[in-house]
Scaffold this motif. Sequence first.
Motif, short mmCIF file in Angstrom:
data_model
loop_
_atom_site.label_atom_id
_atom_site.label_comp_id
_atom_site.label_asym_id
_atom_site.label_seq_id
_atom_site.Cartn_x
_atom_site.Cartn_y
_atom_site.Cartn_z
N VAL A 79 0.83 -1.21 0.00
CA VAL A 79 0.00 0.00 0.00
C VAL A 79 0.86 1.26 0.00
CG1 VAL A 79 -2.00 -1.08 1.07
CG2 VAL A 79 -0.23 -0.09 2.52
N LEU A 81 3.29 2.31 1.99
CA LEU A 81 3.75 3.02 3.18
C LEU A 81 5.27 2.94 3.23
CD1 LEU A 81 1.14 2.01 5.88
CD2 LEU A 81 1.61 4.31 5.03
N THR A 105 -1.94 10.03 -4.15
CA THR A 105 -3.22 10.19 -3.47
C THR A 105 -4.31 9.38 -4.16
OG1 THR A 105 -2.49 12.43 -3.01
CG2 THR A 105 -4.77 11.93 -2.49
N ARG A 108 -3.90 5.87 -3.19
CA ARG A 108 -4.30 5.67 -1.80
C ARG A 108 -5.80 5.43 -1.67
NH1 ARG A 108 0.04 5.08 0.47
NH2 ARG A 108 1.63 6.65 0.93
N GLN A 112 -6.06 0.17 0.34
CA GLN A 112 -6.13 0.52 1.76
C GLN A 112 -5.69 -0.64 2.64
OE1 GLN A 112 -6.86 3.19 3.74
NE2 GLN A 112 -6.59 4.42 1.90
N PRO A 135 -10.72 11.00 5.52
CA PRO A 135 -10.41 10.49 4.16
C PRO A 135 -11.33 11.09 3.10
CG PRO A 135 -10.93 8.67 5.68
CD PRO A 135 -10.97 9.93 6.47
N VAL A 137 -12.69 14.08 3.13
CA VAL A 137 -12.27 15.46 2.88
C VAL A 137 -11.01 15.46 2.00
CG1 VAL A 137 -11.37 17.55 3.95
CG2 VAL A 137 -13.31 16.37 4.98
N ILE A 138 -10.07 14.59 2.35
CA ILE A 138 -8.81 14.55 1.61
C ILE A 138 -9.07 14.24 0.14
CG2 ILE A 138 -6.67 13.23 1.29
CD1 ILE A 138 -6.61 12.96 4.35
N HIS A 139 -10.00 13.30 -0.10
CA HIS A 139 -10.23 12.90 -1.49
C HIS A 139 -11.37 13.68 -2.14
CE1 HIS A 139 -7.26 9.71 -1.41
NE2 HIS A 139 -7.65 9.48 -0.18
N LEU A 190 -13.79 4.95 1.70
CA LEU A 190 -13.21 5.37 0.43
C LEU A 190 -13.58 4.45 -0.72
CD1 LEU A 190 -9.62 6.42 1.54
CD2 LEU A 190 -11.43 7.90 0.69
N LEU B 183 -1.79 6.81 5.07
CA LEU B 183 -2.46 5.88 4.17
C LEU B 183 -3.75 6.45 3.61
CD1 LEU B 183 -2.05 2.99 3.16
CD2 LEU B 183 -3.58 2.25 4.97
N THR B 184 -4.45 7.26 4.40
CA THR B 184 -5.67 7.85 3.85
C THR B 184 -5.33 8.97 2.86
OG1 THR B 184 -5.86 9.40 5.67
CG2 THR B 184 -7.11 7.36 5.86
#
Lengths: 339, 287
Positions: A79, A81, A105, A108, A112, A135, A137-139, A190, B183-184
């Motif tokens: 993933v 990391l 992004t 991501r 997951q 998550p 909001v980020i996406h 997500l 990760l998010t």
Amino acid sequence: MSAEQKKPGLSSGTALLSVNDLKVHFPQKQGLVEAVLHPEKRRYLKAVDGVTFKLQAGETLGVAGESGCGKTTLAKTLVRLYRPTEGEILFLGERIAHLKGKELTRFRKKAQMVFQDPYESLNPRFTVRAILEEPLVIHGFGNARERQERIVSTLGMAGLLPPEAFLPRYPHEMSGGQRQRVAIARVLVLEPSFLVADEPVSMLDVSIRAGVLNLLGTLIQRLGLAGIYISHDLSLIRYMCDRTAVMYLGRIVEMGSTEGVIRHPLHPYTQALVAAVPVPEIGRPSRVNLEDEPPNPLDIPRGCRFHPRCPRAKGICQEVPPPSVVVDADRQVECHLYS
Amino acid sequence: MLARLQELWTIFRRDRLGVVGLLIFTLFLLVALFAPYLAPYDPMESLYRPDGSFARQDPPSWRHPFGTTRMGRDVLSQVIIGSRVALLVGLTSAFITTFIGTNIGLIAGYYGGWIDDLLMRLTDIVYGIPFLPFAIILVAILGPGLTNTIIAIVLISWRTTARVIRSQVLTLKQRTFIEAARLTGASNLRIIYRHLVPNVLPLSLVYTALNLGWAIMTEASISFLGYGDPRLVSWGSILFSAYVAQAVYDAWWWVGPPGLAITLLVMSGFFISRAVEEIANPRLRER
């Protein structure tokens, strides 16, 4: 179960995930003088050392092995990391090893992971709502009301009922099982297509493991997720996975359909793992016992990396690393006994 | 949110000294806010006795509860007005210090590598500078005044906060929830300011309260040594004029009240920080 899950359109080569000779090495600390005088002597912890496999959409692969064999490193690398040291990871045909910024992004959102310890994986200062909303909001998902609806429905899917009651809670106000469900909901919110679960129930009470496992299983099936399930417990893998890979010191030593691997283990290490699963059965053949701890991954044995502990080691095992042997349509094993 | 505040208050209340500190601090804050209404006289005005003679270094009386100075000024009024300088300098520099120190600690701890090395070596250098001499020299160069005093205090005192917050960040960033945030898809800034800040904030507040005490003490020292703003009355400057007038041994009422005020206010800062520390570090609660 596996036959109907494999999507016919994808079986012709384009795997969801394709991992090719993946290596993840961690450089070890070296003294300053040493670093200047003998930079070549720098030691590397070879956590993952040449892993190759494919994963089709909707398929679940179990990864089994002792602690320290590189399972978690593999999971975290898949993933992104961790960055792979060498080798390739193709996700839907795209190389992910060097993704950055927006592309990372976007990856991501699709790939997951559920972590082992739900007491550590949730921010203690975040409410459940904040954990699930971040998550989104980020996406850039929808407006506040749409996000709220998605959060509530996901919590419901994760079996946290009534969802509204959980929204204002902090992690310390929930049990381990509930926390792990929140962690699963954070991932599902997500709608990923690929999920890695790293021993998701090993920190939970035995009594609630089945509930969380069933939840993961149903969700993976219902959403058509491809999943990698990492565990040292073969019986859990048998319960969850279509295929199983057995890892030893950073390499996959045997891989095949779960039933095949567990019923007819070929590699001596797999045989020992299978024999270690407690089964209430009388008159079972004597167990294969492994002596010692696994060797230090800083100092991997020459030849077959399992030979110092292998009950059936031959002369060649000490010298030559075994090639990967395809035994039948759905089984490969790295062992000189079969080459 | 309200429930959380209530919970924090419950923990805070358990520390009795903390509550005492908070009471003393609130008292001083109220005095400072309403100082012009509370002070019976203009602190700089030379006063006369009812018989028309000059009120020169009078001991405490009903007219002047803390007595008067050599110049016939009312000490009580001076102490009341002086609380404004102490709190203004204390609070402003404590908050700026916390802001700078916390950010440096967050950035150094989170990014690590050469950024960490650079910021921490800078911190080491600042650690090598003696606080009071530096502050005095800086104020002497920049000229007296509250702003310069605050600058001098802030330039030095961020070092402790930065170090402590950095070490806290170093442990926090190893925890899985930071990995989970990455990760998010959370950016570095989001991880620092949304995930790490709420976790280091209680510790920051401990150091805000400590810095408050230090700042008040430093300001008093600077004024006592005569480098304060001559137009302002502060506790340090009261002590300075008593010292210059060589009245330290004769007029206890002139040195006692400002000295006690400094001690009490600094102490209240330390007491408050102690209680906040119990919030920041749950392990202390079991004592």
